[in-house]
Design an enzyme around this catalytic site. Structure first.
Site, PDB file in Angstrom:
ATOM      1  N   ASP A 279       0.867  -1.175   0.000  1.00  0.00           N
ATOM      2  CA  ASP A 279       0.000   0.000   0.000  1.00  0.00           C
ATOM      3  C   ASP A 279       0.907   1.229   0.000  1.00  0.00           C
ATOM      4  O   ASP A 279       2.092   1.163   0.343  1.00  0.00           O
ATOM      5  CB  ASP A 279      -0.923  -0.014   1.217  1.00  0.00           C
ATOM      6  CG  ASP A 279      -2.197   0.793   0.992  1.00  0.00           C
ATOM      7  OD1 ASP A 279      -2.213   1.657   0.089  1.00  0.00           O
ATOM      8  OD2 ASP A 279      -3.179   0.560   1.716  1.00  0.00           O
ATOM      9  N   TRP A 280       0.343   2.368  -0.379  1.00  0.00           N
ATOM     10  CA  TRP A 280       1.117   3.590  -0.545  1.00  0.00           C
ATOM     11  C   TRP A 280       1.554   4.104   0.835  1.00  0.00           C
ATOM     12  O   TRP A 280       0.766   4.654   1.597  1.00  0.00           O
ATOM     13  CB  TRP A 280       0.275   4.627  -1.267  1.00  0.00           C
ATOM     14  CG  TRP A 280       0.255   4.548  -2.754  1.00  0.00           C
ATOM     15  CD1 TRP A 280       0.381   5.600  -3.626  1.00  0.00           C
ATOM     16  CD2 TRP A 280       0.106   3.397  -3.604  1.00  0.00           C
ATOM     17  NE1 TRP A 280       0.320   5.167  -4.935  1.00  0.00           N
ATOM     18  CE2 TRP A 280       0.158   3.824  -4.953  1.00  0.00           C
ATOM     19  CE3 TRP A 280      -0.046   2.037  -3.356  1.00  0.00           C
ATOM     20  CZ2 TRP A 280       0.047   2.959  -6.039  1.00  0.00           C
ATOM     21  CZ3 TRP A 280      -0.159   1.158  -4.440  1.00  0.00           C
ATOM     22  CH2 TRP A 280      -0.110   1.615  -5.745  1.00  0.00           C
TER      23      TRP A 280
END
Length: 746
Positions: A279-280
């Site tokens: 995930d970012w």
């Protein structure tokens, strides 16, 4: 000879039409589409340099990021989620990544792309209809290609352990079978358009409060029978090309550097062939993350460092990350690109070719199938065509319908119908799609006088209600990524507004546009309640079509609506209000008893049970029988429309052990949505996944079914008092980690 010639000509035509490459270009044997994805990936890996492999495992944010003065790569699509460089000399294209599961989202900025929004993921789960989920996925996959994207960060299936979670609207509800099947169908639809879909968030990312600092504590067996089972079923059904690991820790280890989650569960046990992206902002290391199974760092500069940039190269050259591991990382990305047509069918941005009208119709059907009629007394719905005075109160119903916030936000054609609401920045803006329920109702009931008031003045709203034949109160709850709701009440004193209006006129219908369950202290005073969720691009039309009876509501709840927060496993939300950068534990004491299972286990009566949903017609169940053949349990039953209108019913089969000990008294074992004319009936047969009859044994990594009698119940919801049941005897049996039969136990 003529037949062979015809087949040859047809093959050539298909190749020209669809761009299929049957012959390998000179010097590039991996471009031979006749080889399987694994063979093609192996051939490319042999030709790649170290730096080319490193490029493939490093992803950039697709937009400018002012907090870190970062600029997107020039090749990235403007205001997009992500970008990864390909290997042009070898015919490997770039990866253009877009959020998310509700449509082709746009990052904030001066030029947001306008796209079609599906209803929320929770709404699609409320359809209990796999064809609807698939069609929605295919639609947003096609739009993604039209905008030039070949990866959609879509496929959210985190279970609703915490009904206050701000991202519940993106997911598939509380039950592993329903959530896994629905999201799996959507993933399959997306990938039918030669766009890679992303199963997320892996794993146990069940609240937004403290999502980057919390540590989930749960035992392996409980995880395997709940959150992981939902993800496992979605993986089996949809076969996603990628998986996104989550922000949180699990049993002390970050999910994106968890050998248990990534190497053991996902890749070894489930046999996942694609790649794991972070995930970012969820990558925290180089060597531990790479060796634990993370294949690609995503969204730089969200992480503290470019862990998979120069530090990974250094780690490979020094042997801290084996060369074979880097090859595996790149190979997995390539495998998914070949498997799902990304290489053979390169994308090009052609938004002018997108059929937005047809796509809006797909969204409309999804929203209509998702509407849940929670209450309908005194026959107030559907609205009588002779009604003269209709009051519409609140919820921006004169302008449009609400959308959820955060990375999944789709910007609509026509812009925000109610601009300027706070927050204006991420996870906002608060978006109201320009599909007005009021205008749609006026169109369908032209002889009625329809008056709108925003509800800010409670006394004025009550006065209008008293002067009207029927009142429609639109109540909204805006939720979004990065925050949770403090409680399950409607915000902004809407409960008081509804109570005052219902006191003035008992013929009050409440239409809810919410991200998930809410409490309803006014429920006894109103005549009807419709849960419309976040209904998407065509939401106003969908709501009106159900209220006037043009469409018979057929949605059923994919999650329990609690009567109060006191009924939850954690009445107080862990970590709330949030303390930044401070680790805390969230102990899942309920184990695998999520949602209705918890309510059954504790003998609690919810406001509305899982699976609940009314109709404008009536249905009857009969003829339930069960059979075991070659170890597989099937249930057959009859559903009859006993009312006067055509409609759809969701037949739900629950299973309960009569002696064996489970995490809860019963589990959803199968379901079937049927469409019937008045007086018509149908016979249906469903097969029960053996994992839903078993307990997971961590020591042997097997699912074990105990010998004994089991009750099968055919019901319209998890608390249906009119359900029919039968008992079936099962012999002891063992199944591998994926539910495949092993030799019979003695």
């Amino acid at each position: 000879m003529k037949l062979k010639k015809t087949i040859s000509l047809l093959s050539a035509a298909v190749a020209m039409c669809c761009g299929t490459a049957f012959a390998e270009p000179a010097g590039k044997p991996w471009m031979n589409a006749g080889l399987d994805a694994a063979q093609r990936a192996d051939l490319v890996i042999k030709e790649m340099t170290l730096d080319e492999k490193l490029k493939l495992v490093y992803g950039y944010f697709g937009s400018d990021f002012e907090p870190k003065k970062s600029r997107r790569p020039a090749e990235a699509h403007e205001q997009s989620a992500g970008f990864v460089y390909g290997v042009p000399r070898l015919g490997i294209p770039n990866l253009w990544e877009a959020d998310a599961g509700i449509g082709v989202a746009s990052q904030a900025g001066p030029n947001p792309r306008a796209a079609t929004a599906l209803p929320s993921g929770l709404a699609t789960a409320a359809t209990w209809d796999l064809q609807t989920a698939y069609a929605g996925g295919a639609m947003i996959g096609a739009e993604a290609r039209g905008f030039g994207f070949n990866v959609l960060l879509a496929g959210g299936v985190n279970l609703m352990r915490e009904p206050r979670n701000g991202r519940n609207f993106e997911y598939g509800g509380e039950d592993p079978l329903l959530a896994g099947k629905i999201v799996g169908a959507q993933i399959k639809g997306i990938q039918s358009q030669r766009v890679v879909s992303t199963l997320k968030h892996f794993a146990l990312n069940d609240q937004e409060t403290g999502r980057t600092t919390l540590n989930v504590k749960i035992d392996d067996a409980s995880a395997r029978m709940s959150d992981l089972l939902a993800l496992q079923i979605a993986n089996e059904e949809g076969k996603p090309g990628s998986v996104m690991c989550s922000y949180n820790r699990v049993n002390g280890v970050y999910a994106c550097e968890s050998d248990y989650l990534l190497n053991q569960v996902l890749k070894k046990d489930w046999g996942f062939k694609g790649w794991v992206m972070s995930d970012w902002g969820a990558t925290h290391s180089t060597v531990p993350a790479a060796n634990a199974g993370l294949d690609q760092q995503s969204g730089m500069p969200f992480d503290h460092s470019d862990y998979f940039g120069p530090p990974l190269k250094e780690a490979v050259l020094n042997g801290w990350v084996p060369q074979a591991r880097l090859d595996d990382m790149a190979r997995r990305i390539l495998h998914a690109m070949f498997e799902h047509g990304v290489v053979d069918h390169p994308v090009s941005a052609e938004p002018g070719k997108i059929d937005f009208a047809a796509n809006a119709a797909v969204s409309l059907k999804d929203a209509q199938e998702a509407m849940v009629l929670l209450k309908n007394s005194a026959g107030v719905l559907p609205l009588d065509k002779s009604v003269k005075r209709i009051a519409i109160i609140g919820g921006y119903a004169d302008k449009g319908v609400l959308a959820g916030g955060g990375s999944s936000l789709v910007y609509p054609a026509g812009g925000n119908a109610v601009p300027g609401m706070e927050p204006k920045t991420w996870p906002g803006p608060i978006m109201v799609y320009p599909s007005s329920p009021m205008k749609a109702i006026e169109k369908r009931l032209p002889s009625a006088s329809v008056k709108f008031i925003d509800g800010a003045d409670k006394a004025a709203a009550a006065k209008l209600a008293k002067e009207s034949d029927v009142v429609l109160v639109f109540a909204t709850q805006w939720t979004g990524e990065s925050f949770d709701m403090p409680n399950l009440s409607l915000p902004g004193k809407q409960d008081e507004l509804i109570a005052a209006v219902a006191e003035a006129n008992p013929k009050t219908v409440v239409v809810l546009e919410t991200g998930g369950p809410v409490t309803m202290p006014w429920l006894p005073k109103v005549s009807a309640v419709v849960e419309a969720w976040y209904p998407g691009t065509s939401g106003g039309e969908a709501i009106a079509s159900v209220l006037v009876g043009e469409v018979n509501p057929s949605g059923h709840l994919p999650a329990t609506f609690p009567a109060s927060e006191s009924q939850l496993p954690r009445p107080a939300l862990d970590g709330y209000p949030e303390v930044q950068d401070k680790r805390f534990d969230v102990e899942y004491r309920e184990g695998a008893a999520v949602g209705y299972k918890w309510f059954d286990l504790k003998g609690l009566k919810p406001l509305f049970p899982f699976g609940h949903g009314l109709s404008y017609t009536e249905f009857g169940f009969s003829g339930l029988s069960a059979a075991v053949k070659n170890g597989a349990l099937t249930a057959s039953f009859t559903v009859k429309n006993t009312g006067k209108l055509a409609g759809k019913e969701v037949a739900q089969v629950y299973v309960s052990p009569l002696k064996a000990k489970w995490e809860a008294p019963k589990r959803l074992a199968a379901f079937q949505k049927v469409d019937l004319q008045p007086g018509a009936e149908t016979r249906a047969t469903v097969t029960v996944d053996p994992r839903l009859l078993a307990m997971y044994d961590s020591a042997s990594k097997t699912w074990k079914v105990a010998k004994g009698d089991y009750k099968l119940t055919l019901a319209a919801d998890a608390a249906d008092g009119k359900a029919v049941s039968t008992v079936v005897h099962l012999e002891a049996a063992s199944y591998d980690v994926n539910g495949k039969p092993l030799r019979k136990s003695r």
